[in-house]
Design a protein around this motif. Structure first.
Motif, PDB file in Angstrom:
ATOM      1  N   THR A   1       0.006   4.944 -14.241  1.00 14.65           N
ATOM      2  CA  THR A   1      -0.389   4.673 -12.853  1.00 14.65           C
ATOM      3  C   THR A   1      -1.048   3.305 -12.758  1.00 14.65           C
ATOM      4  O   THR A   1      -0.691   2.494 -11.898  1.00 14.65           O
ATOM      5  N   ASP A   2      -1.987   3.037 -13.664  1.00 17.48           N
ATOM      6  CA  ASP A   2      -2.688   1.748 -13.644  1.00 17.48           C
ATOM      7  C   ASP A   2      -1.705   0.602 -13.823  1.00 17.48           C
ATOM      8  O   ASP A   2      -1.781  -0.418 -13.134  1.00 17.48           O
TER       9      ASP A   2
ATOM     10  N   TYR B   1       1.535   0.483 -13.100  1.00 19.76           N
ATOM     11  CA  TYR B   1       2.405   0.264 -11.934  1.00 19.76           C
ATOM     12  C   TYR B   1       1.632  -0.213 -10.716  1.00 19.76           C
ATOM     13  O   TYR B   1       2.155  -0.983  -9.908  1.00 19.76           O
ATOM     14  N   VAL B   2       0.387   0.215 -10.565  1.00 19.52           N
ATOM     15  CA  VAL B   2      -0.433  -0.290  -9.454  1.00 19.52           C
ATOM     16  C   VAL B   2      -0.672  -1.784  -9.671  1.00 19.52           C
ATOM     17  O   VAL B   2      -0.624  -2.579  -8.722  1.00 19.52           O
ATOM     18  N   LYS B   3      -0.867  -2.180 -10.925  1.00 20.97           N
ATOM     19  CA  LYS B   3      -1.046  -3.598 -11.249  1.00 20.97           C
ATOM     20  C   LYS B   3       0.223  -4.376 -10.882  1.00 20.97           C
ATOM     21  O   LYS B   3       0.150  -5.473 -10.328  1.00 20.97           O
TER      22      LYS B   3
ATOM     23  N   ILE C   1       3.195   5.753  -5.892  1.00 21.71           N
ATOM     24  CA  ILE C   1       2.802   5.816  -7.304  1.00 21.71           C
ATOM     25  C   ILE C   1       1.747   6.913  -7.507  1.00 21.71           C
ATOM     26  O   ILE C   1       1.837   7.710  -8.442  1.00 21.71           O
ATOM     27  N   ARG C   2       0.772   6.955  -6.613  1.00 23.57           N
ATOM     28  CA  ARG C   2      -0.279   7.985  -6.747  1.00 23.57           C
ATOM     29  C   ARG C   2       0.293   9.390  -6.542  1.00 23.57           C
ATOM     30  O   ARG C   2      -0.142  10.345  -7.185  1.00 23.57           O
TER      31      ARG C   2
ATOM     32  N   GLU D   1       0.835  -1.214   0.000  1.00 26.39           N
ATOM     33  CA  GLU D   1       0.000   0.000   0.000  1.00 26.39           C
ATOM     34  C   GLU D   1       0.866   1.259   0.000  1.00 26.39           C
ATOM     35  O   GLU D   1       0.560   2.229  -0.682  1.00 26.39           O
TER      36      GLU D   1
ATOM     37  N   ASP E   1       0.191  -4.946  -7.221  1.00 22.39           N
ATOM     38  CA  ASP E   1      -0.738  -6.023  -6.853  1.00 22.39           C
ATOM     39  C   ASP E   1      -0.112  -7.387  -7.127  1.00 22.39           C
ATOM     40  O   ASP E   1      -0.248  -8.318  -6.337  1.00 22.39           O
TER      41      ASP E   1
ATOM     42  N   LYS F   1       1.960   1.862  -3.411  1.00 18.23           N
ATOM     43  CA  LYS F   1       0.876   2.417  -4.247  1.00 18.23           C
ATOM     44  C   LYS F   1       0.699   3.912  -3.967  1.00 18.23           C
ATOM     45  O   LYS F   1       0.432   4.689  -4.885  1.00 18.23           O
TER      46      LYS F   1
END
Length: 186
Positions: free
Chosen positions: A165-166, A168-170, A130-131, A124, A173, A127
């Motif tokens: 962003t999507d 790197y968030v992936k 990243i955000r 988290e 996960d 993440k």
């Protein structure tokens, strides 16, 4: 637009660093298997200077349940033992006068759940980084509007930032899923 590319590259770089940092942090969380990396980050006093254990001793794993630490100087055995005892690893070092042997116990179900939770929070934090990179990039792109860059160009760049962003968030996960599987596998 060259400026837009610079902001996108910066955002990508920051997101890469967040993933790399998270990977490093997750590797420090033990998954029931003995790994030399478990001792990374532990420091010993070496001639008055805090020094990582792996720089004053060889650390190896002869099997899945044992870590073997062989100090390059015998005088360091006590320091290394103290560092391991005072760490949050929960390992009990045994020394034979020349080496330190660490037996890594099997994880209890409760401990596995704790480690999975710890892994989740590390992920988290990654993440959030990243955000934050996304927010910084978007803030910089909005400033370009004032400098006369077309709204369409900025909007397209913001979409690119969101897709980065999507992506790197992936990745985060996937890192977590892999670590959780590693922890929960008995």
């Amino acid at each position: 637009m060259e400026e837009i590319e610079i902001y996108l590259d910066t955002a990508r770089e920051m997101m890469e660093k967040a993933v790399a940092h998270t990977k490093t942090e997750l590797s420090k969380i033990r998954a029931g298997k003995a790994m030399p990396s478990m001792l990374d980050g532990l420091m010993v006093e070496y001639y008055g200077t805090p020094t990582p254990i792996n720089q004053v001793a060889s650390v190896s794993t002869p099997d899945a349940r044992t870590i073997f630490v062989k100090p390059w100087e015998k005088s360091l055995i006590g320091e290394i033992e103290k560092a391991i005892i005072n760490s949050d690893l929960g390992l009990n070092p045994q020394n034979d006068g020349e080496n330190i042997i660490l037996n890594v116990p099997q994880l209890t179900e409760e401990r596995r759940a704790q480690l999975a939770k710890q892994s989740k929070s590390v992920t988290e934090e990654g993440k959030i980084s990243i955000r934050n990179a996304r927010k910084e990039a978007n803030d910089e792109l909005k400033k370009l509007l004032k400098d006369g860059v077309s709204e369409d160009a900025v909007k397209g760049a913001e979409d690119d930032v969101q897709s980065l962003t999507d992506k790197y968030v992936k990745k985060m996960d996937e890192l977590y899923d892999h670590k959780e599987k590693e922890i929960m596998t008995v």
